[in-house]
Write a protein that holds these residues in place. Structure first.
Motif, PDB file in Angstrom:
ATOM      1  N   THR A 176      17.519   0.985 -10.530  1.00 40.87           N
ATOM      2  CA  THR A 176      17.514   1.298  -9.103  1.00 40.87           C
ATOM      3  C   THR A 176      16.210   2.013  -8.749  1.00 40.87           C
ATOM      4  OG1 THR A 176      18.487   3.481  -9.409  1.00 40.87           O
ATOM      5  CG2 THR A 176      20.024   1.608  -9.120  1.00 40.87           C
ATOM      6  N   ARG A 177      15.934   2.118  -7.464  1.00 41.67           N
ATOM      7  CA  ARG A 177      14.731   2.841  -7.028  1.00 41.67           C
ATOM      8  C   ARG A 177      14.766   4.285  -7.530  1.00 41.67           C
ATOM      9  NH1 ARG A 177      11.223   1.710  -2.436  1.00 41.67           N
ATOM     10  NH2 ARG A 177       9.718   3.395  -2.343  1.00 41.67           N
ATOM     11  N   ALA A 178      15.926   4.919  -7.471  1.00 41.84           N
ATOM     12  CA  ALA A 178      16.039   6.308  -7.940  1.00 41.84           C
ATOM     13  C   ALA A 178      15.694   6.408  -9.422  1.00 41.84           C
ATOM     14  CB  ALA A 178      17.452   6.839  -7.681  1.00 41.84           C
ATOM     15  N   GLU A 179      16.109   5.429 -10.218  1.00 36.91           N
ATOM     16  CA  GLU A 179      15.801   5.438 -11.653  1.00 36.91           C
ATOM     17  C   GLU A 179      14.315   5.204 -11.905  1.00 36.91           C
ATOM     18  OE1 GLU A 179      19.983   3.867 -13.603  1.00 36.91           O
ATOM     19  OE2 GLU A 179      18.666   2.398 -12.649  1.00 36.91           O
ATOM     20  N   VAL A 180      13.703   4.319 -11.121  1.00 32.14           N
ATOM     21  CA  VAL A 180      12.261   4.072 -11.242  1.00 32.14           C
ATOM     22  C   VAL A 180      11.499   5.350 -10.916  1.00 32.14           C
ATOM     23  CG1 VAL A 180      10.292   2.834 -10.234  1.00 32.14           C
ATOM     24  CG2 VAL A 180      12.395   1.595 -10.804  1.00 32.14           C
ATOM     25  N   GLU A 181      11.886   6.014  -9.827  1.00 31.22           N
ATOM     26  CA  GLU A 181      11.206   7.245  -9.422  1.00 31.22           C
ATOM     27  C   GLU A 181      11.422   8.366 -10.427  1.00 31.22           C
ATOM     28  OE1 GLU A 181      12.441   7.957  -5.373  1.00 31.22           O
ATOM     29  OE2 GLU A 181      11.075   6.409  -4.608  1.00 31.22           O
ATOM     30  N   ALA A 182      12.597   8.443 -11.031  1.00 29.66           N
ATOM     31  CA  ALA A 182      12.840   9.455 -12.060  1.00 29.66           C
ATOM     32  C   ALA A 182      11.962   9.187 -13.285  1.00 29.66           C
ATOM     33  CB  ALA A 182      14.318   9.459 -12.464  1.00 29.66           C
ATOM     34  N   ALA A 183      11.722   7.923 -13.582  1.00 30.98           N
ATOM     35  CA  ALA A 183      10.932   7.561 -14.759  1.00 30.98           C
ATOM     36  C   ALA A 183       9.436   7.768 -14.539  1.00 30.98           C
ATOM     37  CB  ALA A 183      11.199   6.107 -15.141  1.00 30.98           C
ATOM     38  N   LEU A 184       8.899   7.321 -13.399  1.00 33.33           N
ATOM     39  CA  LEU A 184       7.441   7.369 -13.198  1.00 33.33           C
ATOM     40  C   LEU A 184       6.996   7.957 -11.865  1.00 33.33           C
ATOM     41  CD1 LEU A 184       6.176   4.015 -14.783  1.00 33.33           C
ATOM     42  CD2 LEU A 184       6.105   6.317 -15.736  1.00 33.33           C
ATOM     43  N   GLY A 185       7.924   8.514 -11.104  1.00 36.06           N
ATOM     44  CA  GLY A 185       7.536   9.181  -9.867  1.00 36.06           C
ATOM     45  C   GLY A 185       7.731   8.312  -8.636  1.00 36.06           C
ATOM     46  N   ALA A 186       7.658   8.982  -7.483  1.00 30.86           N
ATOM     47  CA  ALA A 186       7.823   8.299  -6.194  1.00 30.86           C
ATOM     48  C   ALA A 186       6.564   7.509  -5.863  1.00 30.86           C
ATOM     49  CB  ALA A 186       8.114   9.331  -5.113  1.00 30.86           C
ATOM     50  N   ASP A 187       6.611   6.786  -4.777  1.00 31.45           N
ATOM     51  CA  ASP A 187       5.491   5.978  -4.305  1.00 31.45           C
ATOM     52  C   ASP A 187       4.247   6.854  -4.169  1.00 31.45           C
ATOM     53  OD1 ASP A 187       3.747   4.291  -2.952  1.00 31.45           O
ATOM     54  OD2 ASP A 187       5.263   3.588  -1.536  1.00 31.45           O
ATOM     55  N   ALA A 188       3.169   6.481  -4.873  1.00 31.20           N
ATOM     56  CA  ALA A 188       1.928   7.256  -4.833  1.00 31.20           C
ATOM     57  C   ALA A 188       1.237   7.162  -3.491  1.00 31.20           C
ATOM     58  CB  ALA A 188       0.986   6.779  -5.943  1.00 31.20           C
ATOM     59  N   ASN A 189       1.541   6.124  -2.708  1.00 35.03           N
ATOM     60  CA  ASN A 189       0.931   5.937  -1.404  1.00 35.03           C
ATOM     61  C   ASN A 189       2.007   5.487  -0.419  1.00 35.03           C
ATOM     62  OD1 ASN A 189      -0.759   5.566   0.739  1.00 35.03           O
ATOM     63  ND2 ASN A 189      -2.002   3.971  -0.221  1.00 35.03           N
ATOM     64  N   PRO A 190       2.873   6.420  -0.001  1.00 39.38           N
ATOM     65  CA  PRO A 190       4.017   6.031   0.836  1.00 39.38           C
ATOM     66  C   PRO A 190       3.650   5.445   2.190  1.00 39.38           C
ATOM     67  CG  PRO A 190       3.831   8.422   0.698  1.00 39.38           C
ATOM     68  CD  PRO A 190       2.820   7.849  -0.244  1.00 39.38           C
ATOM     69  N   ASN A 191       2.400   5.620   2.643  1.00 40.05           N
ATOM     70  CA  ASN A 191       1.997   5.066   3.940  1.00 40.05           C
ATOM     71  C   ASN A 191       1.533   3.623   3.855  1.00 40.05           C
ATOM     72  OD1 ASN A 191       2.573   7.496   5.283  1.00 40.05           O
ATOM     73  ND2 ASN A 191       0.604   8.346   4.645  1.00 40.05           N
ATOM     74  N   ALA A 192       1.353   3.111   2.634  1.00 41.88           N
ATOM     75  CA  ALA A 192       0.934   1.719   2.474  1.00 41.88           C
ATOM     76  C   ALA A 192       2.141   0.808   2.679  1.00 41.88           C
ATOM     77  CB  ALA A 192       0.348   1.503   1.086  1.00 41.88           C
ATOM     78  N   VAL A 193       1.894  -0.360   3.226  1.00 38.74           N
ATOM     79  CA  VAL A 193       2.962  -1.320   3.459  1.00 38.74           C
ATOM     80  C   VAL A 193       3.141  -2.136   2.182  1.00 38.74           C
ATOM     81  CG1 VAL A 193       3.725  -3.286   4.822  1.00 38.74           C
ATOM     82  CG2 VAL A 193       2.471  -1.413   5.911  1.00 38.74           C
ATOM     83  N   GLY A 194       4.335  -2.065   1.589  1.00 40.49           N
ATOM     84  CA  GLY A 194       4.593  -2.792   0.355  1.00 40.49           C
ATOM     85  C   GLY A 194       5.283  -4.116   0.577  1.00 40.49           C
ATOM     86  N   GLY A 195       5.752  -4.342   1.772  1.00 39.90           N
ATOM     87  CA  GLY A 195       6.429  -5.595   2.105  1.00 39.90           C
ATOM     88  C   GLY A 195       6.775  -5.591   3.579  1.00 39.90           C
TER      89      GLY A 195
END
Length: 197
Positions: free
Chosen positions: A59-78
């Motif tokens: 899940t997104r929460a597991e990804v963020e726990a493993a390597l951190g949140a989005d390094a550039n949250p203002n960028a459009v990813g999709g």
């Protein structure tokens, strides 16, 4: 005197029938073990299942726990981040992006990083010829959608089914110079050509 001998003999006989109580074994302290290394040998390689602590299906929460949140949250990813989002976790290696669809990790991508390798020892900058040598007949080639040959997509699937959520593979994007420019690992989303599509 006889009485004393009889008492001594009786005590000795009772002692022989009842062995002395043994002391409870005392728990031993655990043996000293060295702390785990920050990077286990071979752990941070790209495989069809993910990269290091990242596993396809997290899940997104597991990804963020493993390597951190989005390094550039203002960028459009999709176009619709709830449906599909592509971003770089803060502690991910340079040039690495993760793709989440419906909040689930479906693929991991690496570009512009020659240090990160696949479990076959291949990375950005290796030649298409080398990829073909390593994978043999298990790699399939498709023409690149935007760049003339020898640019191509070389993909090796670890499962016969390449469309279900359980499908896993490794995709090498080859540039016009005949070298790997990008690597994607994971499920069917490695077949996408433009980010989330």
């Amino acid at each position: 005197m006889i009485r004393r001998l009889l008492v001594t003999a009786a005590v000795a006989a009772l002692a022989a029938c009842n062995p002395p109580e043994q002391a409870e074994p005392q728990p031993q302290p655990p043996a000293e073990t060295p702390p785990p290394s920050a990077e286990a040998p071979g752990a941070n390689v790209l495989t069809a299942q993910g990269f290091g602590p990242l596993r396809i299906g997290m899940t997104r929460a597991e990804v963020e726990a493993a390597l951190g949140a989005d390094a550039n949250p203002n960028a459009v990813g999709g176009a619709d981040p709830e449906a599909c989002d592509l971003f770089r976790p803060a502690r991910a290696p340079e040039g690495m992006l993760v793709m989440l669809e419906q909040g689930v990790l479906t693929s991991v991508w690496v570009a512009r990083n020659t240090e990160v390798k696949t479990d076959r020892g291949l990375g950005v900058g290796d030649t298409a010829e080398r990829v073909r040598q390593v994978y043999g007949t298990s790699v399939t080639a498709e023409p690149h959608k935007y760049v003339d040959a020898p640019a191509a997509y070389l993909t090796a699937w670890t499962t016969a089914d390449q469309t279900s959520a359980a499908a896993r593979g490794v995709k090498y994007e080859i540039g016009q110079d005949g070298k790997v420019t990008r690597i994607g690992v994971g499920g069917p989303s490695i077949g996408y050509v433009e980010g989330c599509s």
